[in-house]
Motif scaffolding. Structure first.
Motif, PDB file in Angstrom:
ATOM      1  N   ILE A 127      62.545 -26.673  -8.920  1.00 33.17           N
ATOM      2  CA  ILE A 127      61.176 -25.933  -8.924  1.00 33.17           C
ATOM      3  C   ILE A 127      60.086 -26.335 -10.152  1.00 33.17           C
ATOM      4  O   ILE A 127      59.124 -26.585  -9.785  1.00 33.17           O
ATOM      5  N   ASN A 128      60.727 -26.674 -11.245  1.00 31.84           N
ATOM      6  CA  ASN A 128      59.810 -26.844 -12.440  1.00 31.84           C
ATOM      7  C   ASN A 128      59.162 -28.241 -12.222  1.00 31.84           C
ATOM      8  O   ASN A 128      58.191 -28.468 -12.596  1.00 31.84           O
ATOM      9  N   ILE A 129      59.963 -29.424 -11.839  1.00 40.43           N
ATOM     10  CA  ILE A 129      59.444 -30.619 -11.760  1.00 40.43           C
ATOM     11  C   ILE A 129      58.517 -30.748 -10.432  1.00 40.43           C
ATOM     12  O   ILE A 129      57.416 -31.184 -10.381  1.00 40.43           O
ATOM     13  N   ASN A 130      59.057 -30.442  -9.223  1.00 39.37           N
ATOM     14  CA  ASN A 130      58.709 -30.573  -7.955  1.00 39.37           C
ATOM     15  C   ASN A 130      57.328 -29.788  -7.586  1.00 39.37           C
ATOM     16  O   ASN A 130      56.525 -29.983  -6.977  1.00 39.37           O
ATOM     17  N   MET A 131      57.418 -28.672  -7.968  1.00 41.56           N
ATOM     18  CA  MET A 131      56.431 -27.604  -7.898  1.00 41.56           C
ATOM     19  C   MET A 131      55.539 -27.516  -9.107  1.00 41.56           C
ATOM     20  O   MET A 131      54.241 -27.671  -8.992  1.00 41.56           O
ATOM     21  N   TRP A 132      55.929 -26.851 -10.267  1.00 38.80           N
ATOM     22  CA  TRP A 132      55.367 -26.606 -11.284  1.00 38.80           C
ATOM     23  C   TRP A 132      54.385 -28.047 -11.832  1.00 38.80           C
ATOM     24  O   TRP A 132      53.273 -27.830 -12.165  1.00 38.80           O
ATOM     25  N   GLY A 133      55.427 -29.052 -11.673  1.00 33.51           N
ATOM     26  CA  GLY A 133      54.667 -30.437 -12.186  1.00 33.51           C
ATOM     27  C   GLY A 133      53.485 -30.765 -11.425  1.00 33.51           C
ATOM     28  O   GLY A 133      52.524 -31.169 -11.912  1.00 33.51           O
ATOM     29  N   VAL A 134      53.424 -30.271 -10.122  1.00 28.86           N
ATOM     30  CA  VAL A 134      52.133 -30.625  -9.231  1.00 28.86           C
ATOM     31  C   VAL A 134      51.177 -29.800  -9.562  1.00 28.86           C
ATOM     32  O   VAL A 134      50.070 -29.911  -9.626  1.00 28.86           O
ATOM     33  N   ILE A 135      51.457 -28.463  -9.888  1.00 29.01           N
ATOM     34  CA  ILE A 135      50.553 -27.372 -10.247  1.00 29.01           C
ATOM     35  C   ILE A 135      49.936 -27.691 -11.714  1.00 29.01           C
ATOM     36  O   ILE A 135      48.782 -27.803 -11.856  1.00 29.01           O
ATOM     37  N   TYR A 136      50.633 -27.978 -12.597  1.00 28.42           N
ATOM     38  CA  TYR A 136      50.116 -28.427 -13.636  1.00 28.42           C
ATOM     39  C   TYR A 136      49.362 -29.643 -13.671  1.00 28.42           C
ATOM     40  O   TYR A 136      48.577 -29.860 -14.265  1.00 28.42           O
ATOM     41  N   GLY A 137      49.884 -30.644 -13.094  1.00 26.93           N
ATOM     42  CA  GLY A 137      49.482 -31.874 -12.982  1.00 26.93           C
ATOM     43  C   GLY A 137      47.802 -31.840 -12.144  1.00 26.93           C
ATOM     44  O   GLY A 137      46.648 -32.465 -12.510  1.00 26.93           O
ATOM     45  N   SER A 138      47.765 -30.851 -11.301  1.00 28.39           N
ATOM     46  CA  SER A 138      46.309 -30.512 -10.650  1.00 28.39           C
ATOM     47  C   SER A 138      45.332 -29.889 -11.412  1.00 28.39           C
ATOM     48  O   SER A 138      44.216 -30.291 -11.763  1.00 28.39           O
ATOM     49  N   LYS A 139      45.921 -28.528 -12.039  1.00 28.46           N
ATOM     50  CA  LYS A 139      45.058 -27.861 -12.739  1.00 28.46           C
ATOM     51  C   LYS A 139      44.479 -28.486 -14.185  1.00 28.46           C
ATOM     52  O   LYS A 139      43.425 -28.358 -14.489  1.00 28.46           O
ATOM     53  N   ALA A 140      45.515 -29.360 -14.578  1.00 31.99           N
ATOM     54  CA  ALA A 140      45.065 -29.880 -15.738  1.00 31.99           C
ATOM     55  C   ALA A 140      43.782 -31.159 -15.726  1.00 31.99           C
ATOM     56  O   ALA A 140      42.992 -31.345 -16.393  1.00 31.99           O
ATOM     57  N   PHE A 141      43.731 -31.796 -14.566  1.00 34.89           N
ATOM     58  CA  PHE A 141      42.867 -32.919 -14.369  1.00 34.89           C
ATOM     59  C   PHE A 141      41.666 -32.303 -13.274  1.00 34.89           C
ATOM     60  O   PHE A 141      40.611 -33.124 -13.297  1.00 34.89           O
ATOM     61  N   ILE A 142      41.947 -31.291 -12.627  1.00 31.13           N
ATOM     62  CA  ILE A 142      40.592 -30.922 -11.748  1.00 31.13           C
ATOM     63  C   ILE A 142      39.389 -30.818 -12.624  1.00 31.13           C
ATOM     64  O   ILE A 142      38.180 -31.531 -12.159  1.00 31.13           O
ATOM     65  N   PRO A 143      39.258 -30.078 -13.698  1.00 32.00           N
ATOM     66  CA  PRO A 143      38.092 -30.294 -14.290  1.00 32.00           C
ATOM     67  C   PRO A 143      37.410 -31.671 -14.375  1.00 32.00           C
ATOM     68  O   PRO A 143      35.933 -31.793 -14.358  1.00 32.00           O
ATOM     69  N   PHE A 144      38.114 -32.548 -14.810  1.00 33.21           N
ATOM     70  CA  PHE A 144      37.946 -33.978 -15.220  1.00 33.21           C
ATOM     71  C   PHE A 144      37.267 -34.756 -13.823  1.00 33.21           C
ATOM     72  O   PHE A 144      36.272 -35.449 -13.916  1.00 33.21           O
ATOM     73  N   LEU A 145      38.232 -34.245 -12.960  1.00 30.19           N
ATOM     74  CA  LEU A 145      37.715 -34.892 -11.558  1.00 30.19           C
ATOM     75  C   LEU A 145      36.719 -34.607 -11.222  1.00 30.19           C
ATOM     76  O   LEU A 145      35.755 -35.258 -10.345  1.00 30.19           O
TER      77      LEU A 145
END
Length: 272
Positions: free
Chosen positions: A112-130
């Protein structure tokens, strides 16, 4: 393929499989690629492949389950390259076949931490820059098991269903921005996801890997090409492989009966 010159693409899980192919193909199309993987050795192999073809590349090894590292990665990318145009949250792991009731919380949480939270973190961290770019793409990799459940892979299925729901909500919320959002549902792809499972049961792993290799019909290169096409077309959902398209149609047309179709051909004993 579209010319990605002057584009900056971030790819997680780039040490092998689809992630590596995405890095190589996007770099060949002109993009600067910024890569992550938990495995320093395999990550550097990908970096070297991109460098050999003349591409611009940077890489840093860390687990996407680490939220602090993800945010540092995002800021470092922007500081070095001036922005981000494409983010592909691809990193993921699997487990040996096992029932939910016998899966330890430690293993369940790891997936869960890699497959789900990794996607959530990766999305939220980069969305402002995107959102700062005139045109940008966020791609989250789910699975056909994010559309149709499969027995004895409870942790993996749970995470991939979550990725699908999370990504579909993001697409709705970002609909009036410059960011297109794509959810990817691969079927059986010829990657090392099974062979990379950490376990002491090596005989079971070898057997599981052999079965998976026979079932996986789509190459990582073909999968990466299809994902890039999805980015170009701003597709909402990308299904990869005949098996994924078949299971998707069964799940949609026969939502109450697709499980019967799966169980008819399933036998956990063959994985032991």
């Amino acid at each position: 393929m579209k010319d990605f010159t002057k584009k900056v693409a971030v790819i997680t899980g780039a040490g092998s499989g689809m992630g590596r192919e995405l890095a190589v193909q996007l770099a060949a199309a002109g993009a600067s690629v910024v890569l992550n993987d938990w495995n320093e050795e395999t990550l550097q192999e990908t970096v070297q492949l991109v460098e050999k073809q003349g591409g611009t590349v940077a890489g840093r090894a860390f687990s996407v389950a680490d939220r602090t590292e993800i945010y540092h990665f995002a800021q470092e990318t922007v500081n070095r390259f001036g922005g981000v145009d494409i983010v592909i949250n691809n990193a993921g792991i699997s487990l040996l076949q096992q029932k939910i009731e016998s899966t330890s919380y430690e293993l369940f949480e790891k997936v869960i931490n890699i497959n789900m939270w990794g996607v959530i973190y990766g999305s939220k961290a980069f969305i402002p820059f995107l959102k700062e770019r005139p045109e940008a793409a966020l791609v989250n990799v789910s699975s056909i098991f994010g559309i149709a459940a499969y027995p004895d892979q409870g942790a993996y299925v749970t995470a991939k269903f979550a990725v699908r729901g999370f990504t579909e909500v993001l697409r709705q919320e970002l609909a009036k921005t410059s960011v297109s959002v794509t959810c990817v549902h691969p079927g059986g792809i010829k990657t090392n996801i099974i062979r990379n499972i950490e376990t002491q049961h090596t005989a079971r792993l070898d057997k599981f890997s052999d079965i998976f290799d026979r079932m996986a019909k789509t190459s990582a290169a073909a999968a990466a090409k299809r994902i890039i096409m999805g980015i170009e077309r701003k597709e909402k959902r990308v299904l990869i492989g005949k098996d994924a398209r078949y299971m998707d149609s069964i799940a949609r047309l026969l939502p109450g009966k697709y499980e019967d179709t799966i169980m008819k051909g399933y036998d956990i004993e063959k994985f032991k």
